[in-house]
Write a protein that holds these residues in place. Structure first.
Motif, PDB file in Angstrom:
ATOM      1  N   GLN A 151       0.832  -1.204   0.000  1.00 26.56           N
ATOM      2  CA  GLN A 151       0.000   0.000   0.000  1.00 26.56           C
ATOM      3  C   GLN A 151       0.869   1.258   0.000  1.00 26.56           C
ATOM      4  O   GLN A 151       0.609   2.217  -0.739  1.00 26.56           O
ATOM      5  CB  GLN A 151      -0.912  -0.003   1.226  1.00 26.56           C
ATOM      6  N   THR A 152       1.918   1.239   0.790  1.00 31.12           N
ATOM      7  CA  THR A 152       2.840   2.384   0.839  1.00 31.12           C
ATOM      8  C   THR A 152       3.534   2.583  -0.497  1.00 31.12           C
ATOM      9  O   THR A 152       3.672   3.715  -0.980  1.00 31.12           O
ATOM     10  CB  THR A 152       3.884   2.177   1.953  1.00 31.12           C
ATOM     11  N   ILE A 153       3.970   1.498  -1.128  1.00 28.47           N
ATOM     12  CA  ILE A 153       4.684   1.609  -2.402  1.00 28.47           C
ATOM     13  C   ILE A 153       3.761   2.127  -3.502  1.00 28.47           C
ATOM     14  O   ILE A 153       4.196   2.867  -4.394  1.00 28.47           O
ATOM     15  CB  ILE A 153       5.311   0.257  -2.787  1.00 28.47           C
ATOM     16  N   VAL A 154       2.492   1.772  -3.440  1.00 32.42           N
ATOM     17  CA  VAL A 154       1.526   2.332  -4.398  1.00 32.42           C
ATOM     18  C   VAL A 154       1.473   3.850  -4.245  1.00 32.42           C
ATOM     19  O   VAL A 154       1.477   4.593  -5.238  1.00 32.42           O
ATOM     20  CB  VAL A 154       0.130   1.711  -4.194  1.00 32.42           C
ATOM     21  N   GLU A 155       1.441   4.326  -3.006  1.00 33.37           N
ATOM     22  CA  GLU A 155       1.404   5.776  -2.765  1.00 33.37           C
ATOM     23  C   GLU A 155       2.700   6.446  -3.217  1.00 33.37           C
ATOM     24  O   GLU A 155       2.681   7.542  -3.787  1.00 33.37           O
ATOM     25  CB  GLU A 155       1.153   6.041  -1.281  1.00 33.37           C
ATOM     26  N   LEU A 156       3.828   5.796  -2.969  1.00 37.81           N
ATOM     27  CA  LEU A 156       5.104   6.336  -3.441  1.00 37.81           C
ATOM     28  C   LEU A 156       5.124   6.400  -4.965  1.00 37.81           C
ATOM     29  O   LEU A 156       5.584   7.395  -5.549  1.00 37.81           O
ATOM     30  CB  LEU A 156       6.265   5.461  -2.956  1.00 37.81           C
ATOM     31  N   GLU A 157       4.620   5.346  -5.589  1.00 41.24           N
ATOM     32  CA  GLU A 157       4.594   5.291  -7.054  1.00 41.24           C
ATOM     33  C   GLU A 157       3.784   6.443  -7.639  1.00 41.24           C
ATOM     34  O   GLU A 157       4.167   7.037  -8.661  1.00 41.24           O
ATOM     35  CB  GLU A 157       4.010   3.945  -7.492  1.00 41.24           C
ATOM     36  N   GLU A 158       2.684   6.774  -6.999  1.00 35.69           N
ATOM     37  CA  GLU A 158       1.857   7.883  -7.485  1.00 35.69           C
ATOM     38  C   GLU A 158       2.606   9.210  -7.459  1.00 35.69           C
ATOM     39  O   GLU A 158       2.333  10.106  -8.264  1.00 35.69           O
ATOM     40  CB  GLU A 158       0.586   7.975  -6.637  1.00 35.69           C
ATOM     41  N   LYS A 159       3.575   9.328  -6.546  1.00 39.92           N
ATOM     42  CA  LYS A 159       4.399  10.541  -6.441  1.00 39.92           C
ATOM     43  C   LYS A 159       5.724  10.397  -7.190  1.00 39.92           C
ATOM     44  O   LYS A 159       6.589  11.276  -7.103  1.00 39.92           O
ATOM     45  CB  LYS A 159       4.684  10.860  -4.968  1.00 39.92           C
ATOM     46  N   LYS A 160       5.902   9.266  -7.894  1.00 40.02           N
ATOM     47  CA  LYS A 160       7.128   8.967  -8.641  1.00 40.02           C
ATOM     48  C   LYS A 160       8.352   8.921  -7.724  1.00 40.02           C
ATOM     49  O   LYS A 160       9.415   9.461  -8.040  1.00 40.02           O
ATOM     50  CB  LYS A 160       7.339   9.977  -9.778  1.00 40.02           C
ATOM     51  N   ILE A 161       8.181   8.239  -6.591  1.00 40.34           N
ATOM     52  CA  ILE A 161       9.259   8.072  -5.632  1.00 40.34           C
ATOM     53  C   ILE A 161       9.549   6.576  -5.470  1.00 40.34           C
ATOM     54  O   ILE A 161       8.629   5.765  -5.383  1.00 40.34           O
ATOM     55  CB  ILE A 161       8.890   8.700  -4.271  1.00 40.34           C
ATOM     56  N   ILE A 162      10.821   6.234  -5.433  1.00 37.02           N
ATOM     57  CA  ILE A 162      11.256   4.850  -5.206  1.00 37.02           C
ATOM     58  C   ILE A 162      12.034   4.826  -3.896  1.00 37.02           C
ATOM     59  O   ILE A 162      12.973   5.607  -3.710  1.00 37.02           O
ATOM     60  CB  ILE A 162      12.162   4.351  -6.350  1.00 37.02           C
ATOM     61  N   HIS A 163      11.679   3.948  -3.000  1.00 38.80           N
ATOM     62  CA  HIS A 163      12.351   3.897  -1.697  1.00 38.80           C
ATOM     63  C   HIS A 163      13.783   3.393  -1.841  1.00 38.80           C
ATOM     64  O   HIS A 163      14.712   3.959  -1.279  1.00 38.80           O
ATOM     65  CB  HIS A 163      11.566   3.001  -0.733  1.00 38.80           C
ATOM     66  N   ARG A 164      13.978   2.290  -2.531  1.00 37.20           N
ATOM     67  CA  ARG A 164      15.277   1.703  -2.881  1.00 37.20           C
ATOM     68  C   ARG A 164      16.035   1.070  -1.715  1.00 37.20           C
ATOM     69  O   ARG A 164      17.174   0.625  -1.903  1.00 37.20           O
ATOM     70  CB  ARG A 164      16.207   2.726  -3.560  1.00 37.20           C
TER      71      ARG A 164
END
Length: 278
Positions: A121-134
């Motif tokens: 769920q968090t990664i979906v939200e990051l993806e919407e902002k074009k952010i990759i945790h890495r």
């Protein structure tokens, strides 16, 4: 900086400060803020990795992601003649996955489902902002006292809306061996997107179920780990409890060495996961 600094005088809104960790140019404290409650105070000397520290703080400050501790304040201050960056963040009362794995070796099937539900769920939200945790790995995930999972440490996060802090000519991007996807390790910027985080989630989920990371186990140094990452195939394992074979297939797909073999987006992966576990 001196070790005899009275931080409670410098930060009068924070009471009962005590050190949690200190290393390099970074010190971390736990305290009680008169407005925010229990908090973590991080102090970073503005010497090395200044740009990455600012990038990390900007990502968290400008967004309110699920399952990511809140950033209440960030600013610069002169302490003992040294210019520092400080942040005041939400404290999560719990244990990181590495400590739990070291004690009990593996997690229950339902715990792994809960972990994947929250972090996907968090990664979906990051993806919407074009952010990759890495840097999704057991050390950066905390399970709190009521069983929720939290994603920490955006220190090497990549904001695709901003310029890259890693030179294109570099042979390797920033990565943690055993959890980073091949395209991240190889600094293949054109391929880098949320599928790299999906790879890391797959590796962590497998380790939670099996009790070990198959890329790291019995490896012979970092070059061998990198080579194994390029050709990874998750081995079968046995559990006394029955694990949903569809979930195992899902985890195996997340951890494919080629990004084109993984789900194309985090949202598609999360929808697939919900179908499996509903």
């Amino acid at each position: 900086m001196s070790t005899n600094i009275d931080y409670e005088k410098i930060f009068p809104d924070i009471l009962d400060l005590r050190g949690l960790s200190s290393g390099g140019q970074r010190s971390v404290f736990l305290g009680q803020h008169i407005k925010y409650g229990r908090i973590v105070l991080k102090i970073c000397e503005r010497i090395t990795n200044h740009a990455r520290i600012l990038r990390e703080l900007e990502i968290i400050k400008n967004n309110n992601f699920s399952n990511v501790p809140k950033l209440y304040e960030t600013n610069s201050r002169n302490i003992d003649g040294v210019s520092v960056l400080y942040s005041i963040e939400e404290y999560i009362d719990g244990e990181n996955l590495r400590d739990i794995l070291n004690k009990q070796h593996f997690f229950s099937y339902h715990d792994v489902i809960d972990f994947m539900d929250k972090i996907l769920q968090t990664i979906v939200e990051l993806e919407e902002k074009k952010i990759i945790h890495r840097d999704i790995k057991p050390e950066n995930i905390v399970r709190d006292r009521i069983g929720n999972y939290w994603l920490l440490d955006f220190g090497i996060a990549r904001d695709l809306n901003a310029f890259s802090l890693t030179a294109t000519s570099d042979n390797f991007g920033p990565f943690t061996p055993g959890y980073a996807a091949p395209e991240q390790i190889n600094n293949s910027k054109r391929q880098l997107d949320s599928r790299a985080d999906l790879f890391s989630i797959g590796m962590v989920a497998y380790e939670m179920l099996a009790g070990y990371n198959p890329i790291i186990k019995d490896s012979k140094g970092i070059l061998n780990v990198i080579q194994r990452t390029e050709t990874v195939r998750l081995p079968d394992f046995e559990r006394s409890d029955k694990v949903n074979p569809e979930l195992l297939l899902f985890i195996e797909t997340l951890a494919k060495s080629s990004p084109v073999m993984r789900p194309p987006t985090a949202k598609i992966a999360y929808n697939w996961f919900k179908e499996i576990t509903k």
